[in-house]
Motif scaffolding. Structure first.
Motif, mmCIF file in Angstrom:
data_model
loop_
_atom_site.group_PDB
_atom_site.id
_atom_site.type_symbol
_atom_site.label_atom_id
_atom_site.label_comp_id
_atom_site.label_asym_id
_atom_site.label_seq_id
_atom_site.Cartn_x
_atom_site.Cartn_y
_atom_site.Cartn_z
ATOM 1 N N SER A 66 0.825 -1.204 0.000
ATOM 2 C CA SER A 66 0.000 0.000 0.000
ATOM 3 C C SER A 66 0.861 1.256 0.000
ATOM 4 O O SER A 66 0.612 2.210 -0.744
ATOM 5 C CB SER A 66 -0.924 0.018 1.226
ATOM 6 N N SER A 67 1.905 1.262 0.852
ATOM 7 C CA SER A 67 2.792 2.415 0.956
ATOM 8 C C SER A 67 4.019 2.018 1.761
ATOM 9 O O SER A 67 4.051 0.963 2.390
ATOM 10 C CB SER A 67 2.084 3.597 1.634
ATOM 11 N N TYR A 68 5.033 2.869 1.724
ATOM 12 C CA TYR A 68 6.179 2.692 2.615
ATOM 13 C C TYR A 68 6.491 4.029 3.270
ATOM 14 O O TYR A 68 6.315 5.090 2.675
ATOM 15 C CB TYR A 68 7.402 2.136 1.882
ATOM 16 N N THR A 69 6.927 3.962 4.531
ATOM 17 C CA THR A 69 7.217 5.167 5.302
ATOM 18 C C THR A 69 8.642 5.088 5.833
ATOM 19 O O THR A 69 9.070 4.043 6.323
ATOM 20 C CB THR A 69 6.237 5.328 6.477
ATOM 21 N N GLU A 70 9.357 6.210 5.735
ATOM 22 C CA GLU A 70 10.750 6.277 6.169
ATOM 23 C C GLU A 70 10.838 6.969 7.538
ATOM 24 O O GLU A 70 10.199 7.998 7.759
ATOM 25 C CB GLU A 70 11.585 7.020 5.130
ATOM 26 N N TYR A 71 11.652 6.401 8.421
ATOM 27 C CA TYR A 71 11.801 6.907 9.792
ATOM 28 C C TYR A 71 13.274 7.153 10.110
ATOM 29 O O TYR A 71 14.128 6.310 9.827
ATOM 30 C CB TYR A 71 11.222 5.909 10.800
ATOM 31 N N GLY A 72 13.551 8.304 10.749
ATOM 32 C CA GLY A 72 14.920 8.631 11.116
ATOM 33 C C GLY A 72 15.763 8.928 9.886
ATOM 34 O O GLY A 72 15.293 8.885 8.751
ATOM 35 N N GLU A 73 17.028 9.237 10.120
ATOM 36 C CA GLU A 73 17.937 9.566 9.016
ATOM 37 C C GLU A 73 19.346 9.109 9.342
ATOM 38 O O GLU A 73 19.828 9.270 10.457
ATOM 39 C CB GLU A 73 17.921 11.076 8.750
ATOM 40 N N ARG A 74 20.018 8.501 8.357
ATOM 41 C CA ARG A 74 21.420 8.098 8.500
ATOM 42 C C ARG A 74 22.329 9.141 7.845
ATOM 43 O O ARG A 74 21.885 9.919 7.017
ATOM 44 C CB ARG A 74 21.644 6.739 7.829
ATOM 45 N N PRO A 75 23.621 9.147 8.181
ATOM 46 C CA PRO A 75 24.540 10.107 7.562
ATOM 47 C C PRO A 75 24.709 9.823 6.080
ATOM 48 O O PRO A 75 24.607 8.669 5.647
ATOM 49 C CB PRO A 75 25.862 9.880 8.312
ATOM 50 N N PRO A 76 24.987 10.854 5.278
ATOM 51 C CA PRO A 76 25.291 10.620 3.858
ATOM 52 C C PRO A 76 26.613 9.891 3.719
ATOM 53 O O PRO A 76 27.403 9.807 4.662
ATOM 54 C CB PRO A 76 25.365 12.031 3.267
ATOM 55 N N ALA A 77 26.878 9.356 2.544
ATOM 56 C CA ALA A 77 28.112 8.612 2.307
ATOM 57 C C ALA A 77 29.323 9.537 2.372
ATOM 58 O O ALA A 77 29.262 10.691 1.948
ATOM 59 C CB ALA A 77 28.057 7.928 0.942
#
Length: 209
Positions: free
Chosen positions: A171-182
């Motif tokens: 149905s959908s996907y939800t993103e939580y939090g954030e990791r550092p960029p490469a």
């Protein structure tokens, strides 16, 4: 006069470069124990929760809301969790429970993206992605996936064609939090080499002639 860096410094550079790359061992493909679903992850950089439990209220103010449960474990096989009202708030609470068995670490969500139901590919810098599954006997099931390392991870959700299996559409996907960029590996390596080279030069100068 050229400066020779001892072999042990080379080993330190290699180890530090690998750490800066942020790669952590995970799974190339997440399979689901109780649904016709799989999620492919770039560079083996994701794991899914299985086991544990999610408790959902059945009446009053907590009706259809996550109220507790127990922590799950991470691996290459995930479970689908029924969490009642699969809102971002409820997903975040369920995620907190699966992480450490409490409701104390609910993560903010960045965005929810609708899906066409069968196959979706996207790139994410989130710490966790929750896939909301529809159809079948338990609409609103959720798959909780942790992303590893630094930089974006590409994920591909697929609904598998398994005889007799029902549901499994996304149905959908939800993103939580954030990791550092490469961290750019060549630049990081040059920086480390420069610093360690300077240390070796200082060490050389301090030694008696």
């Amino acid at each position: 006069m050229s400066t020779i860096i001892p072999a042990r410094f080379g080993k330190v550079v290699l180890a530090a470069a690998v750490a800066l790359w942020g790669g952590m061992a995970g799974a190339a493909t997440i399979t689901v124990s109780n649904g016709p679903i799989e999620v492919d992850c770039s560079n083996d950089r994701c794991e899914a929760f299985s086991g544990g439990s999610i408790t959902v209220g059945t009446r009053g103010p907590t009706n259809n809301k996550v109220t507790g449960g127990s922590a799950g474990t991470l691996g290459s096989t995930g479970d689908l969790y029924e969490i009642g009202n699969a809102s971002e708030e409820n997903q975040s609470k369920a995620l907190s429970v699966l992480i450490d068995g409490t409701l104390n670490n609910a993560l903010p969500f960045s965005r929810t993206t609708p899906s066409n139901g069968t196959s979706t590919t996207f790139s994410s810098l989130a710490q966790f992605v929750v896939f909301k599954i529809g159809g079948g006997q338990n609409p609103g099931d959720n798959l909780f996936v942790k992303l590893l390392g630094n930089g974006p991870v590409q994920l591909t959700f697929s609904k598998l064609s398994i005889p007799g299996a029902t549901g499994g559409g996304l149905s959908s996907y939800t993103e939580y939090g954030e990791r550092p960029p490469a961290v750019p590996l060549p630049a990081a390596g040059l920086l480390l080499l420069s610093g360690l080279g300077g240390m070796a030069l200082m060490r050389r100068r301090r030694q008696p002639a």
